[in-house]
Design a protein around this motif. Structure first.
Motif, PDB file in Angstrom:
ATOM      1  N   SER A 210       0.827  -1.198   0.000  1.00  0.00           N
ATOM      2  CA  SER A 210       0.000   0.000   0.000  1.00  0.00           C
ATOM      3  C   SER A 210       0.862   1.248   0.000  1.00  0.00           C
ATOM      4  CB  SER A 210      -0.916   0.003   1.227  1.00  0.00           C
ATOM      5  OG  SER A 210      -1.565   1.240   1.359  1.00  0.00           O
ATOM      6  N   ARG A 211       0.578   2.175  -0.897  1.00  0.00           N
ATOM      7  CA  ARG A 211       1.317   3.431  -0.959  1.00  0.00           C
ATOM      8  C   ARG A 211       1.209   4.202   0.352  1.00  0.00           C
ATOM      9  NH1 ARG A 211      -1.360   5.747  -4.930  1.00  0.00           N
ATOM     10  NH2 ARG A 211       0.024   5.108  -6.624  1.00  0.00           N
ATOM     11  N   SER A 212       0.063   4.138   0.988  1.00  0.00           N
ATOM     12  CA  SER A 212      -0.164   4.930   2.199  1.00  0.00           C
ATOM     13  C   SER A 212       0.512   4.341   3.433  1.00  0.00           C
ATOM     14  CB  SER A 212      -1.663   5.094   2.462  1.00  0.00           C
ATOM     15  OG  SER A 212      -2.293   3.831   2.587  1.00  0.00           O
ATOM     16  N   HIS A 213       0.989   3.092   3.344  1.00  0.00           N
ATOM     17  CA  HIS A 213       1.658   2.467   4.487  1.00  0.00           C
ATOM     18  C   HIS A 213       3.057   1.959   4.115  1.00  0.00           C
ATOM     19  CE1 HIS A 213      -2.733   1.873   5.284  1.00  0.00           C
ATOM     20  NE2 HIS A 213      -2.369   2.430   6.410  1.00  0.00           N
ATOM     21  N   ALA A 214       3.639   2.529   3.066  1.00  0.00           N
ATOM     22  CA  ALA A 214       4.908   2.007   2.554  1.00  0.00           C
ATOM     23  C   ALA A 214       6.031   2.089   3.577  1.00  0.00           C
ATOM     24  CB  ALA A 214       5.299   2.772   1.282  1.00  0.00           C
ATOM     25  N   GLY A 215       6.033   3.139   4.405  1.00  0.00           N
ATOM     26  CA  GLY A 215       7.096   3.281   5.390  1.00  0.00           C
ATOM     27  C   GLY A 215       7.109   2.158   6.403  1.00  0.00           C
ATOM     28  N   LYS A 216       5.937   1.749   6.844  1.00  0.00           N
ATOM     29  CA  LYS A 216       5.841   0.690   7.842  1.00  0.00           C
ATOM     30  C   LYS A 216       6.273  -0.664   7.290  1.00  0.00           C
ATOM     31  CE  LYS A 216       2.037   2.745  10.503  1.00  0.00           C
ATOM     32  NZ  LYS A 216       2.708   2.802  11.802  1.00  0.00           N
ATOM     33  N   VAL A 217       5.956  -0.945   6.027  1.00  0.00           N
ATOM     34  CA  VAL A 217       6.158  -2.275   5.489  1.00  0.00           C
ATOM     35  C   VAL A 217       7.559  -2.476   4.911  1.00  0.00           C
ATOM     36  CG1 VAL A 217       5.360  -1.852   3.131  1.00  0.00           C
ATOM     37  CG2 VAL A 217       4.978  -4.082   4.172  1.00  0.00           C
ATOM     38  N   THR A 218       8.265  -1.399   4.573  1.00  0.00           N
ATOM     39  CA  THR A 218       9.562  -1.538   3.900  1.00  0.00           C
ATOM     40  C   THR A 218      10.554  -2.318   4.748  1.00  0.00           C
ATOM     41  OG1 THR A 218       9.266   0.474   2.588  1.00  0.00           O
ATOM     42  CG2 THR A 218      11.525  -0.303   2.925  1.00  0.00           C
ATOM     43  N   SER A 219      10.758  -1.931   5.994  1.00  0.00           N
ATOM     44  CA  SER A 219      11.728  -2.623   6.844  1.00  0.00           C
ATOM     45  C   SER A 219      11.311  -4.065   7.094  1.00  0.00           C
ATOM     46  CB  SER A 219      11.887  -1.876   8.175  1.00  0.00           C
ATOM     47  OG  SER A 219      10.645  -1.791   8.855  1.00  0.00           O
ATOM     48  N   GLY A 235      -1.846   2.147  -5.035  1.00  0.00           N
ATOM     49  CA  GLY A 235      -3.108   2.379  -4.367  1.00  0.00           C
ATOM     50  C   GLY A 235      -4.156   1.401  -4.860  1.00  0.00           C
ATOM     51  N   GLY A 236      -5.094   1.025  -3.997  1.00  0.00           N
ATOM     52  CA  GLY A 236      -6.194   0.158  -4.406  1.00  0.00           C
ATOM     53  C   GLY A 236      -5.870  -1.308  -4.210  1.00  0.00           C
ATOM     54  N   ALA A 237      -6.580  -1.966  -3.303  1.00  0.00           N
ATOM     55  CA  ALA A 237      -6.319  -3.378  -3.033  1.00  0.00           C
ATOM     56  C   ALA A 237      -6.617  -4.247  -4.247  1.00  0.00           C
ATOM     57  CB  ALA A 237      -7.159  -3.837  -1.830  1.00  0.00           C
ATOM     58  N   GLY A 238      -7.678  -3.914  -5.000  1.00  0.00           N
ATOM     59  CA  GLY A 238      -7.982  -4.674  -6.204  1.00  0.00           C
ATOM     60  C   GLY A 238      -6.870  -4.579  -7.219  1.00  0.00           C
ATOM     61  N   TYR A 239      -6.305  -3.391  -7.379  1.00  0.00           N
ATOM     62  CA  TYR A 239      -5.196  -3.194  -8.314  1.00  0.00           C
ATOM     63  C   TYR A 239      -3.996  -4.031  -7.914  1.00  0.00           C
ATOM     64  CZ  TYR A 239      -1.618  -0.776 -11.049  1.00  0.00           C
ATOM     65  OH  TYR A 239      -0.589  -0.488 -11.907  1.00  0.00           O
ATOM     66  N   LYS A 240      -3.703  -4.086  -6.604  1.00  0.00           N
ATOM     67  CA  LYS A 240      -2.543  -4.848  -6.146  1.00  0.00           C
ATOM     68  C   LYS A 240      -2.729  -6.340  -6.403  1.00  0.00           C
ATOM     69  CE  LYS A 240      -2.316  -2.528  -2.081  1.00  0.00           C
ATOM     70  NZ  LYS A 240      -2.838  -1.156  -2.288  1.00  0.00           N
ATOM     71  N   ILE A 265       1.663  -7.784   0.140  1.00  0.00           N
ATOM     72  CA  ILE A 265       1.757  -7.813   1.599  1.00  0.00           C
ATOM     73  C   ILE A 265       1.182  -6.513   2.172  1.00  0.00           C
ATOM     74  CG2 ILE A 265       3.344  -7.777   3.578  1.00  0.00           C
ATOM     75  CD1 ILE A 265       5.166  -9.667   2.090  1.00  0.00           C
ATOM     76  N   HIS A 266       0.409  -6.664   3.236  1.00  0.00           N
ATOM     77  CA  HIS A 266      -0.131  -5.516   3.968  1.00  0.00           C
ATOM     78  C   HIS A 266       0.065  -5.795   5.450  1.00  0.00           C
ATOM     79  CE1 HIS A 266      -2.727  -1.915   4.039  1.00  0.00           C
ATOM     80  NE2 HIS A 266      -3.121  -2.382   5.223  1.00  0.00           N
ATOM     81  N   VAL A 267       0.632  -4.837   6.206  1.00  0.00           N
ATOM     82  CA  VAL A 267       1.005  -5.127   7.590  1.00  0.00           C
ATOM     83  C   VAL A 267       0.148  -4.420   8.636  1.00  0.00           C
ATOM     84  CG1 VAL A 267       3.397  -5.670   7.001  1.00  0.00           C
ATOM     85  CG2 VAL A 267       2.780  -3.309   7.590  1.00  0.00           C
ATOM     86  N   THR A 268      -0.775  -3.560   8.218  1.00  0.00           N
ATOM     87  CA  THR A 268      -1.676  -2.935   9.177  1.00  0.00           C
ATOM     88  C   THR A 268      -3.077  -3.499   8.966  1.00  0.00           C
ATOM     89  OG1 THR A 268      -2.189  -1.104   7.689  1.00  0.00           O
ATOM     90  CG2 THR A 268      -0.319  -0.813   9.172  1.00  0.00           C
ATOM     91  N   TYR A 269      -4.025  -3.047   9.803  1.00  0.00           N
ATOM     92  CA  TYR A 269      -5.384  -3.550   9.620  1.00  0.00           C
ATOM     93  C   TYR A 269      -5.913  -3.064   8.276  1.00  0.00           C
ATOM     94  CZ  TYR A 269      -8.616   0.395  10.041  1.00  0.00           C
ATOM     95  OH  TYR A 269      -9.351   1.514   9.790  1.00  0.00           O
ATOM     96  N   ILE A 270      -6.831  -3.811   7.698  1.00  0.00           N
ATOM     97  CA  ILE A 270      -7.423  -3.446   6.414  1.00  0.00           C
ATOM     98  C   ILE A 270      -8.878  -3.901   6.418  1.00  0.00           C
ATOM     99  CG2 ILE A 270      -6.739  -5.585   5.243  1.00  0.00           C
ATOM    100  CD1 ILE A 270      -6.196  -3.847   2.723  1.00  0.00           C
ATOM    101  N   LYS A 271      -9.741  -3.135   5.784  1.00  0.00           N
ATOM    102  CA  LYS A 271     -11.160  -3.472   5.800  1.00  0.00           C
ATOM    103  C   LYS A 271     -11.465  -4.588   4.814  1.00  0.00           C
ATOM    104  CE  LYS A 271     -12.540   1.024   7.542  1.00  0.00           C
ATOM    105  NZ  LYS A 271     -13.223   2.320   7.295  1.00  0.00           N
ATOM    106  N   LYS A 272     -12.429  -5.408   5.169  1.00  0.00           N
ATOM    107  CA  LYS A 272     -12.706  -6.615   4.388  1.00  0.00           C
ATOM    108  C   LYS A 272     -13.239  -6.304   2.998  1.00  0.00           C
ATOM    109  CE  LYS A 272     -13.392  -9.366   8.558  1.00  0.00           C
ATOM    110  NZ  LYS A 272     -14.371 -10.067   9.437  1.00  0.00           N
ATOM    111  N   TRP A 273     -13.951  -5.172   2.844  1.00  0.00           N
ATOM    112  CA  TRP A 273     -14.451  -4.849   1.510  1.00  0.00           C
ATOM    113  C   TRP A 273     -13.311  -4.476   0.574  1.00  0.00           C
ATOM    114  CZ3 TRP A 273     -17.703  -1.578   5.001  1.00  0.00           C
ATOM    115  CH2 TRP A 273     -17.012  -0.463   5.483  1.00  0.00           C
TER     116      TRP A 273
END
Length: 332
Positions: A210-219, A235-240, A265-273
């Motif tokens: 996710s572009r908005s959480h890239a800092g957290k997931v990089t390390s 951006g966009g879970a469907g796109y990924k 990969i996504h490391v924070t919470y994410i909504k099911k939709w």
């Protein structure tokens, strides 16, 4: 020029991926025919019909998103902040696409539980005319009926997801790209119009995040796979999820080499939709989408998935999970 809160790809495909439903026509209030009303009464629904319904709604919702972008009438406003402190934005595209998809579904199948990220007090008099696209008929010649109360619909009107679960398990997913006109669909165990790529790499993989959480997931990713790991921000879970499969017919040559990944990969919470449709596409290709700990994600009840996620197609999912460092999404 778009407002700063909304990042629009110059290719017009990175954010607006929609999941939706069927073929529709407009009705004036009270003009629903006896035939359609009788069709609604049943306690069972046909999953092939729901898939066809989803494809059309995705297309119709996508047209709303595209029109809002063309007219430059996003009308952006903040809905508040996420747990991570990032502004969540609501636009006219969210609302218009929500109305197309949500009311098409509820007017046609009022007995279904439909969860949407957005809400509108003004409905639309649209129902499905029961046409089934030829590619769905060819891949799935027979319908499958299930009790209506076991089906849940998840909609993310702008970020682009709508899908169906049966008893908490993703069964049908549709992802539409409004700016290319491509629609990916999957019915787990029955058929799909997308394909896995011929090969994937795990040493190291290309990882999309996710572009908005890239800092957290990089390390986190570099600790798992090494500092040379390619990390793609999008951006966009469907796109990924679509980055894990063969490019769709109208994806541009420029798009293809930049945005093909081996792992999502996504490391924070994410909504099911956000993720349920992608989970169905991945599963239809023999892949897996799990939490960071390898647990199945239950799409019933609460809208939040708090365990992060890992999605793969064509890789040893378990072996990849074993490389991941310990991480608690609830603490990050």
């Amino acid at each position: 020029m778009a407002p700063m809160g909304i990042r629009l790809s110059p290719l017009g495909v990175a954010i607006f991926c929609l999941l939706g439903v069927g073929v529709l026509y407009h009705l004036y209030a009270g003009a629903i025919s006896t035939r359609v009303a009788a069709f609604r009464q049943g306690s069972k629904v046909d999953l092939r019909d729901l898939l066809a319904l989803s494809v059309e709604a995705a297309v119709q919702g996508g047209k709303e998103v595209k029109q809002v972008r063309v007219e430059n009438t996003l009308e952006e406003r903040s809905k508040g902040k996420t747990k991570e402190g990032v502004n969540e934005f609501l636009t006219l595209g969210d609302l218009r696409s929500h109305k197309k998809m949500y009311y098409l579904m509820k007017n046609t199948y009022p007995q279904l539980k439909v969860n949407s990220e957005e809400h509108s007090s003004v409905g639309e008099g649209v129902v499905w005319n029961r046409d089934i696209p030829s590619d769905i008929l060819a891949a799935i010649p027979e319908g499958t009926e299930v009790p209506a109360h076991t089906v849940t619909v998840w909609i993310d009107p702008l970020d682009a997801t709508q899908e169906y679960t049966v008893d908490g398990e993703p069964i049908i997913g549709v992802i539409h790209k409004p700016f290319t006109g491509d629609t990916a669909w999957a019915f787990v165990g029955k058929g799909t119009n997308v394909r896995a790529r011929a090969s994937y790499s795990s040493s190291p993989p290309k990882v999309i995040v996710s572009r908005s959480h890239a800092g957290k997931v990089t390390s986190f990713i570099q600790e798992a796979f090494g500092n040379a790991t390619t990390i793609i921000q999008a951006g966009g879970a469907g796109y990924k999820v679509l980055s894990l499969v063969e490019p769709l017919p109208h994806d541009t040559p420029h798009d293809t080499p930049l945005d093909q990944a081996d792992v999502y990969i996504h490391v924070t919470y994410i909504k099911k939709w956000d993720i349920c449709a992608g989970a169905a596409l991945v599963a239809a290709l023999g892949g897996r989408m799990t939490t960071l700990k390898g647990e199945a994600i239950d799409y019933r009840g609460n809208e939040r998935n708090t365990g992060g996620l890992v999605a793969t197609v064509g890789l040893d999912h378990k072996a990849l999970l074993e490389k991941l460092p310990t991480w608690d999404p609830e603490k990050h």
